[in-house]
Design a protein around this motif. Sequence first.
Motif, PDB file in Angstrom:
ATOM      1  N   GLN A 234       0.337  -1.165  -0.129  1.00  0.00           N
ATOM      2  CA  GLN A 234       0.025  -0.168  -0.106  1.00  0.00           C
ATOM      3  C   GLN A 234       0.892   1.912   0.356  1.00  0.00           C
ATOM      4  OE1 GLN A 234      -2.693   0.304   2.898  1.00  0.00           O
ATOM      5  NE2 GLN A 234      -3.176   2.324   2.388  1.00  0.00           N
ATOM      6  N   TYR A 242      -5.216   4.187  -5.118  1.00  0.00           N
ATOM      7  CA  TYR A 242      -5.946   4.514  -3.969  1.00  0.00           C
ATOM      8  C   TYR A 242      -7.241   5.034  -4.736  1.00  0.00           C
ATOM      9  CZ  TYR A 242      -7.094   8.183  -0.218  1.00  0.00           C
ATOM     10  OH  TYR A 242      -7.354   8.580   1.224  1.00  0.00           O
ATOM     11  N   ASN A 245      -9.189   2.709  -5.796  1.00  0.00           N
ATOM     12  CA  ASN A 245      -9.887   1.534  -4.987  1.00  0.00           C
ATOM     13  C   ASN A 245     -11.147   1.682  -4.501  1.00  0.00           C
ATOM     14  OD1 ASN A 245      -7.712  -0.159  -5.484  1.00  0.00           O
ATOM     15  ND2 ASN A 245      -6.116   0.200  -3.735  1.00  0.00           N
ATOM     16  N   ALA A 250     -12.922  -0.015  -2.138  1.00  0.00           N
ATOM     17  CA  ALA A 250     -12.092  -1.021  -1.227  1.00  0.00           C
ATOM     18  C   ALA A 250     -10.692   0.209  -1.139  1.00  0.00           C
ATOM     19  CB  ALA A 250     -11.297  -2.275  -2.469  1.00  0.00           C
ATOM     20  N   THR A 251     -11.089   1.030  -0.538  1.00  0.00           N
ATOM     21  CA  THR A 251     -10.345   1.870  -0.757  1.00  0.00           C
ATOM     22  C   THR A 251      -8.747   1.685   0.978  1.00  0.00           C
ATOM     23  OG1 THR A 251      -9.218   4.123  -0.657  1.00  0.00           O
ATOM     24  CG2 THR A 251     -11.371   3.508   0.478  1.00  0.00           C
TER      25      THR A 251
END
Length: 305
Positions: A234, A242, A245, A250-251
């Motif tokens: 990440q 970022y 996501n 799904a961040t």
Amino acid sequence: MTTAPPTRRTGRPRGPRPTRGYRVFQVVNGVILTGVVVLTLYPFLNIVARSLSDEAYIIAGQVSLVPRGFNLTAYELLMSDSTFWINYRNTVVYTVAATVISIVLTTCYAYVLSKSDLKGRGFLVGLAVFTMFFTGGLIPNYVLVTSLGMKNTIWAVAVPNAINVFNLLVMKAFFESLPGDLEEAAAVDGLNTYGILLRIVLPLSKAIIATMVLFYAVSFWNSWFTAFLYLDQQDMFPVTVYLRNLLAGATGAENVGAIAESDEVQAEATLKAVTVVLTTLPILAVYPFVQRYFVSGVLLGAVKG
């Protein structure tokens, strides 16, 4: 076109007077281009308005070009997220490094291909053009990058897409349009191939280089799939991953969950718009400085095929 009468001040003819058909063409062309500008600007202005609006108005579809329920809480929330800024820094580093690599490789390759007396030139051009239509495929590329040890490194983002064939051909055409006498004179003065490229050719190629820098920088800044494919840490993601996501729900941003649970801050719909705005702003800020080179660079590169 008819010739206009001479001007009173100089007595010289003013030049050909535009015909009625040409004036109609100018009006129609202006209307069409104005429509293109409006269609281009509307999505961006809409996303800016959404980033400054309350989520209830966004969900209700009541936000167009003017913010509703003006609020900067989403900006404050996103800018306080350390993950966002780490990914933002990664994007800047990846874009700068990848653009430099691409410009160096594309310039060297294009300069070589511009030499008509180069042995094997046709094969090298064909090899480059071949890759525009045929690729190894996703799985072979992934296996290759992984086997070379580039996974989870900056090289996985910068190297696989280092040369864009379209950019290569445009730059090649530009180099072919330069007068050959300049290089011959430089060779007589004792410059070798590298000296001619660095001291003669590149100073004359500022427009095309600036254009290629813009093309590559925008491409790498907006790219997310390559990083999504080859990076799984990440803290190495670019900001586009970022954003991806976040849009996919799904961040990795820890603060997003708090948005949905709190009544005093903006919710997820507004945060998505804020992320898009902050991701787009750097390219919009850089473009005006290289725009004057853009048209001239492309036109000069299109002089020869």
